[in-house]
Write an enzyme that holds these catalytic residues in place. Structure first.
Site, PDB file in Angstrom:
ATOM      1  N   GLY A 192       0.779  -1.240   0.000  1.00 44.25           N
ATOM      2  CA  GLY A 192       0.000   0.000   0.000  1.00 44.25           C
ATOM      3  C   GLY A 192       0.807   1.286   0.000  1.00 44.25           C
ATOM      4  O   GLY A 192       0.293   2.339   0.382  1.00 44.25           O
ATOM      5  N   HIS A 246       2.691   0.290 -13.078  1.00 46.38           N
ATOM      6  CA  HIS A 246       3.496  -0.904 -13.334  1.00 46.38           C
ATOM      7  C   HIS A 246       4.979  -0.519 -13.262  1.00 46.38           C
ATOM      8  O   HIS A 246       5.374   0.499 -13.822  1.00 46.38           O
ATOM      9  CB  HIS A 246       3.155  -1.467 -14.718  1.00 46.38           C
ATOM     10  CG  HIS A 246       3.890  -2.725 -15.027  1.00 46.38           C
ATOM     11  ND1 HIS A 246       3.527  -3.944 -14.469  1.00 46.38           N
ATOM     12  CD2 HIS A 246       4.973  -2.953 -15.793  1.00 46.38           C
ATOM     13  CE1 HIS A 246       4.386  -4.867 -14.898  1.00 46.38           C
ATOM     14  NE2 HIS A 246       5.261  -4.297 -15.696  1.00 46.38           N
TER      15      HIS A 246
HETATM   16  C1  GRF Z   1       4.384  -1.473  -7.100  1.00 47.52           C
HETATM   17  O1  GRF Z   1       5.706  -1.749  -7.488  1.00 47.52           O
HETATM   18  C2  GRF Z   1       3.502  -1.330  -8.321  1.00 47.52           C
HETATM   19  O2  GRF Z   1       4.148  -0.769  -9.419  1.00 47.52           O
HETATM   20  C3  GRF Z   1       3.128  -2.762  -8.606  1.00 47.52           C
HETATM   21  O3  GRF Z   1       2.977  -3.357  -7.342  1.00 47.52           O
HETATM   22  C4  GRF Z   1       3.747  -2.647  -6.382  1.00 47.52           C
HETATM   23  C5  GRF Z   1       2.800  -2.214  -5.303  1.00 47.52           C
HETATM   24  O4  GRF Z   1       3.460  -1.639  -4.205  1.00 47.52           O
HETATM   25  N1  GRF Z   1       1.960  -2.820  -9.444  1.00 47.52           N
HETATM   26  P1  GRF Z   1       2.621  -0.923  -3.067  1.00 47.52           P
HETATM   27  O5  GRF Z   1       1.590  -1.919  -2.564  1.00 47.52           O
HETATM   28  O6  GRF Z   1       1.958   0.295  -3.674  1.00 47.52           O
HETATM   29  O7  GRF Z   1       3.600  -0.544  -2.006  1.00 47.52           O
END
Ligand code: GRF
Length: 204
Positions: A12, A113
């Site tokens: 998150g 992403h």
């Molecule tokens: C991030 O690296 C995002 O790009 C990918 O999943 C990860 C999520 O991280 N889709 P977080 O839960 O926002 O810390």
């Protein structure tokens, strides 16, 4: 007011960056109405609670993908995230979406992403970049289409791959940029400055 629903599965940190940008007044005229996780233990739900945002767990156990996604739509609508006027953000949401859910929020659903798409779609994008030996990777915010990590690109930021990087070091360098890119993209959407033209997104 733009009502935002955020779908999460894990840590998150992107959710937190968006919440902070709204609280700081950097993003105006928008609020996060609900955070939904398929994993009841996701840290992201605690992040939502800390920021006094409704946090809802919708486990997928025993449900088909379509049933689970219909439940997501029900919870989103129940919190005012309407298909014609709201915005849905995928922020580390680790499930494939049904075409029905994507269609419901068509043009109003974004994902972040950790690579420069269309390079390295799918899981462990940072590891894919290291394996392939690229010298530059980065992150991408895009509108969601049924095909994974393939929608019209809203914004990208390049990040250098350094000699001696491993998955953790590259991921954290990219993540710092994700935390700036995602709020900036949401701000553009909230200000009505994004226009979809075929596969392209025009930023006005
Ligand atoms: C991030 O690296 C995002 O790009 C990918 O999943 C990860 C999520 O991280 N889709 P977080 O839960 O926002 O810390």
């Amino acid at each position: 007011m733009l009502e935002i629903g955020v779908l999460v599965s894990g840590r998150g940190s992107n959710l937190e960056a968006i919440l902070e940008s709204i609280e700081d007044g950097e993003i105006k005229g928008a609020r996060v109405a609900v955070v939904i996780s398929n994993d009841p233990d996701a840290r992201a739900l605690k992040v939502a609670e800390k920021h006094r945002v409704s946090a809802v767990a919708v486990p997928s156990d025993g449900l088909t993908r379509e049933e689970h996604d219909r439940e997501l739509v029900r919870v989103l609508k129940g919190h005012g995230v309407e298909p014609g006027s709201g915005l849905v953000l995928l922020a580390g949401y680790m499930r494939i979406l049904s075409p029905g859910l994507v269609r419901t929020y068509s043009g109003r659903m974004m994902n972040i992403h950790p690579s420069l798409l269309p390079a390295f779609p799918g899981t462990r994008a940072q590891m894919q970049a290291l394996d392939r030996g690229v010298k530059v990777s980065g992150c991408t915010v895009h509108f969601v289409v049924p095909e994974v990590d393939a929608g019209p690109i809203i914004a990208q930021k390049a990040v250098e791959v350094k000699e001696g990087d491993d998955e953790a070091s590259l991921s954290s360098r990219i993540l710092r940029q994700e935390h700036r890119l995602y709020p900036r993209s949401v701000k553009l959407f909230a200000e009505g400055r994004l226009r979809l033209v075929g596969r392209r997104v025009e930023v006005r």
